[in-house]
Design a protein around this motif. Sequence first.
Motif, short mmCIF file in Angstrom:
data_model
loop_
_atom_site.label_atom_id
_atom_site.label_comp_id
_atom_site.label_asym_id
_atom_site.label_seq_id
_atom_site.Cartn_x
_atom_site.Cartn_y
_atom_site.Cartn_z
N SER A 1 0.83 -1.21 0.00
CA SER A 1 0.00 0.00 0.00
C SER A 1 0.86 1.25 0.00
CB SER A 1 -0.92 0.00 1.22
OG SER A 1 -1.81 -1.09 1.19
N GLU A 2 1.96 1.23 0.74
CA GLU A 2 2.84 2.39 0.79
C GLU A 2 3.48 2.65 -0.57
OE1 GLU A 2 5.75 4.33 4.17
OE2 GLU A 2 5.03 2.26 4.32
N MET A 3 3.88 1.60 -1.26
CA MET A 3 4.46 1.76 -2.59
C MET A 3 3.44 2.36 -3.56
SD MET A 3 6.58 -1.83 -2.88
CE MET A 3 6.82 -1.58 -4.64
N ARG A 4 2.20 1.85 -3.51
CA ARG A 4 1.18 2.36 -4.42
C ARG A 4 0.78 3.79 -4.06
NH1 ARG A 4 -2.68 -2.36 -6.74
NH2 ARG A 4 -1.15 -4.05 -6.73
N LEU A 5 0.80 4.11 -2.79
CA LEU A 5 0.48 5.47 -2.38
C LEU A 5 1.51 6.45 -2.94
CD1 LEU A 5 -1.12 7.56 -0.75
CD2 LEU A 5 0.26 6.93 1.25
N GLU A 6 2.78 6.10 -2.89
CA GLU A 6 3.82 6.98 -3.42
C GLU A 6 3.65 7.18 -4.93
OE1 GLU A 6 7.43 5.14 -2.23
OE2 GLU A 6 7.31 5.86 -0.15
N LYS A 7 3.29 6.12 -5.66
CA LYS A 7 3.05 6.27 -7.10
C LYS A 7 1.84 7.15 -7.37
CE LYS A 7 5.13 1.93 -8.71
NZ LYS A 7 4.91 0.67 -9.46
N TRP A 8 0.77 6.93 -6.58
CA TRP A 8 -0.43 7.73 -6.78
C TRP A 8 -0.13 9.20 -6.51
CZ3 TRP A 8 -3.35 11.28 -4.33
CH2 TRP A 8 -4.63 11.53 -4.84
N PHE A 9 0.59 9.49 -5.44
CA PHE A 9 0.85 10.88 -5.08
C PHE A 9 1.75 11.55 -6.10
CE2 PHE A 9 2.85 14.37 -2.79
CZ PHE A 9 1.74 14.95 -2.18
N PHE A 10 2.67 10.79 -6.70
CA PHE A 10 3.52 11.38 -7.74
C PHE A 10 2.69 11.82 -8.94
CE2 PHE A 10 6.05 10.98 -11.62
CZ PHE A 10 7.11 11.83 -11.33
N GLN A 11 1.66 11.05 -9.26
CA GLN A 11 0.80 11.40 -10.40
C GLN A 11 -0.26 12.43 -10.03
OE1 GLN A 11 -0.52 7.37 -11.25
NE2 GLN A 11 0.79 7.27 -13.05
N ASN A 12 -0.62 12.50 -8.72
CA ASN A 12 -1.69 13.41 -8.29
C ASN A 12 -1.25 14.23 -7.08
OD1 ASN A 12 -4.16 12.12 -9.92
ND2 ASN A 12 -2.98 10.45 -9.02
N PRO A 13 -0.22 15.04 -7.21
CA PRO A 13 0.24 15.80 -6.04
C PRO A 13 -0.81 16.83 -5.62
CG PRO A 13 1.34 16.56 -8.04
CD PRO A 13 0.55 15.35 -8.43
N SER A 14 -1.08 16.87 -4.33
CA SER A 14 -2.06 17.81 -3.82
C SER A 14 -1.91 17.91 -2.31
CB SER A 14 -3.48 17.36 -4.16
OG SER A 14 -4.43 18.27 -3.65
N LYS A 15 -2.24 19.07 -1.77
CA LYS A 15 -2.19 19.25 -0.32
C LYS A 15 -3.50 18.87 0.35
CE LYS A 15 1.42 22.74 -0.02
NZ LYS A 15 1.82 24.06 0.55
N THR A 16 -4.54 18.69 -0.44
CA THR A 16 -5.83 18.24 0.09
C THR A 16 -6.33 17.08 -0.76
OG1 THR A 16 -6.35 20.48 0.85
CG2 THR A 16 -8.17 18.91 0.71
N ILE A 17 -6.58 15.96 -0.12
CA ILE A 17 -7.01 14.74 -0.83
C ILE A 17 -8.29 14.24 -0.19
CG2 ILE A 17 -6.40 12.38 -1.46
CD1 ILE A 17 -3.45 13.20 -1.16
N VAL A 18 -9.29 13.95 -1.01
CA VAL A 18 -10.52 13.32 -0.54
C VAL A 18 -10.49 11.88 -1.01
CG1 VAL A 18 -13.03 13.31 -0.62
CG2 VAL A 18 -11.80 15.49 -0.60
N ALA A 19 -10.46 10.94 -0.07
CA ALA A 19 -10.31 9.52 -0.39
C ALA A 19 -11.57 8.75 -0.02
CB ALA A 19 -9.10 8.94 0.36
N THR A 20 -11.81 7.69 -0.73
CA THR A 20 -12.95 6.83 -0.45
C THR A 20 -12.65 5.93 0.75
OG1 THR A 20 -12.11 5.20 -2.02
CG2 THR A 20 -13.70 6.78 -2.84
N GLY A 21 -13.59 5.81 1.63
CA GLY A 21 -13.49 4.85 2.72
C GLY A 21 -14.07 3.52 2.29
#
Length: 731
Positions: A286-306
């Motif tokens: 999950s940490e690896m995928r989070l880093e890839k996602w954040f590289f493609q979608n950098p933002s200071k505010t993120i709304v995530a699905t629970g």
Amino acid sequence: MALSSSISSSLCKLSSQNALSPIPIRIRSSILDAGLSLLSTNSRSASDGGKKMKIFLLVMLFQMVVLRVYINIFCFRMGYVCQWGRRKSSNTPLISASVMDVSLDKSMEKVQLPKGDNWSVHKFGGTCVGTSERIKNVAEIIVKDDSERKLVVVSAMSKVTDMMYDLIYKAQSRDDSYISAVDAVLEKHRLTALDLLDGDDLASFLSRLHHDINEIKEMLRAIYIAGHASELFSDIIVGHGELWSAQMLSSVVRKKGIDCKWMDTRDVLIVNPTSANQVDPDFVESEMRLEKWFFQNPSKTIVATGFIASTPQNIPTTLKRDGSDFSAAIMGALFRARQVTIWTDVDGVYSADPRKVAEAVILNQLSYQEAWEMSYFGANVLHPRTIIPVMQYGIPIVIRNIFNLSAPGTMICRPSVDENEGNQRLESPVKGFATIDNVALINVEGTGMAGVPGTASAIFSAVKDVGANVIMISQASSEHSVCFAVPEKEVEAVAEALQSRFRQALDAGRLSQVAVVPNCSILATVGQRMASTPGVSASLFSALAKANINIRAIAQGCSEYNITVVVKREDCIRALKAVHSRFYLSRTTIAMGIIGPGLIGGTLLDQLRDQELDAYFDLFKHEVLGLCQQTGDWDVDVIPRPMLLALRISSLFNNETVFVAALIILNIGSIITAPRAVVTMSNMSDMVLIFLNLNILWTLFWQAAVLKEDFNIDLRVMGITGSRTMLLSDS
């Protein structure tokens, strides 16, 4: 012949499509129509070969729909389809995608995902985003949070998850009303979007919404045909509520001028399903995928699905019921956040269920272990597994009320080490109480159990085979019996399984019985400081004894965070009130019963009025005088409220509060009625008797034996007071 032609035509169209493209709707419709034609054919007139062919074709039909879902998932993960409007369609060969991934990995080596205290995590439940107005309120809270970076986890809108499960149930029951139910889901979100969004955001969301609804209708139609819903289909369908609420909230936040991206956590959160209908997070992946996602979608505010996630094979799944809290805790751990705030519709964690104990108070702070224990035993503020991810990094969880922003809420964190032992002594060792209703006890006993290895294993293996949940276990060191509690709805199946498993031992007399005790409730007393405080158990059992509560079973672990007792269901609320009062968790309540007021009593009541205490109790002198002049034995159950007065005073005692009842006896003529009043008023508290005439005290001594024998009430003289001095004693 027409049926064969229809299916052949559908298969030809299917084979002509690119394997990596979604199957067009018209082809899927013809395939499903063919399946429905199969179902409408009169099977009685068909030959055996025809029946087998129909079954074969029906299975193939369902498999094709499943294959279509898997293809869409694969394409979505690889970036070939614009399913959610976040990836653009591409005709680039697969080799180009691989080169792009290599370039992405090299770029990520230079850009690290920022983690730490600059992140705050908020989780908003379904009630918080239940309407368009509430979604706007949530957006305001996000904007006003002064944290440098914010991650917001949202649930589906209120009742939407229940609606999605209902769709599945209706479809697999072949109830045609599922179609109109889908339209109701569509309309709920369409109207909400119209109220919140405008322009391109509105058009984009409505396009995705209609696309998703069409996908859901097709899956429900397949479930309708098969009469069965696979776990994959169920997880995909019910997870849409979170997708829609996250998209709408992120758009509303952007309208307020905040750069905000929304995250489909199925791209990031990887979990491994277990056999116990739970999932275990894979933090490394999950940490690896989070880093890839954040590289493609950098933002200071993120709304995530629970609530939703994926398996290591990229198959959509969920964190099961009430899993959005768990999602927020996992994301908080991945970001190493400063704090995780769970927004709900209560002011925090109560010391007891406020519906059962009116005097329950909001707890300012709980340790992780205390919150864990209370959530397991019915304090429904938190998902039971929410605490696990944040404990490792010491991330506090705060429970707050979105409808009462002035309330500070309850913080769940590591207990602070207070070097001032005096302050520690002032703190109550018990933090709270929780109950579980509708349980039953099962007692397996017999002399043949003692010293026989594997008996307990055989007992709980039989319980596991029927899928029952064991809530608590109690066993004496003599090994003569094993007692455990299970939900009442499962007790019959468990008892039958045990009778079958131990039939030979029961017939031979090695086991004497498998007994069921129904109509029970569990009362759990929770507090981390109980382990270092002598006498907590004594105080607990003393409070229950004074309330005439019989304990049927007891369990306590060596950690001493929890003392659990089993009582009769009808005694549960009375037991809860008794122990809550005993450990000073209630507001100070002085219950005064005045018996026999004449001239002296009237003077006392006048003095109370002179002290301007009318705001604290409801008292009408003429009613009291009329009721209490009579002598003899009366039924306390029919005495009006003015007879038992209540003074609610907010005074602190050892940083907590106390509960005491006082019975004022004014003349010898009313002494006969005293025992019944003592019994009534001592149901939930210690009792103080106040005598305005010393002769009455001696007269009452002869009734002490009656109180003890008939009502199990001990009478002790704590003090004798004169006009100016008090002689204290303990006799």
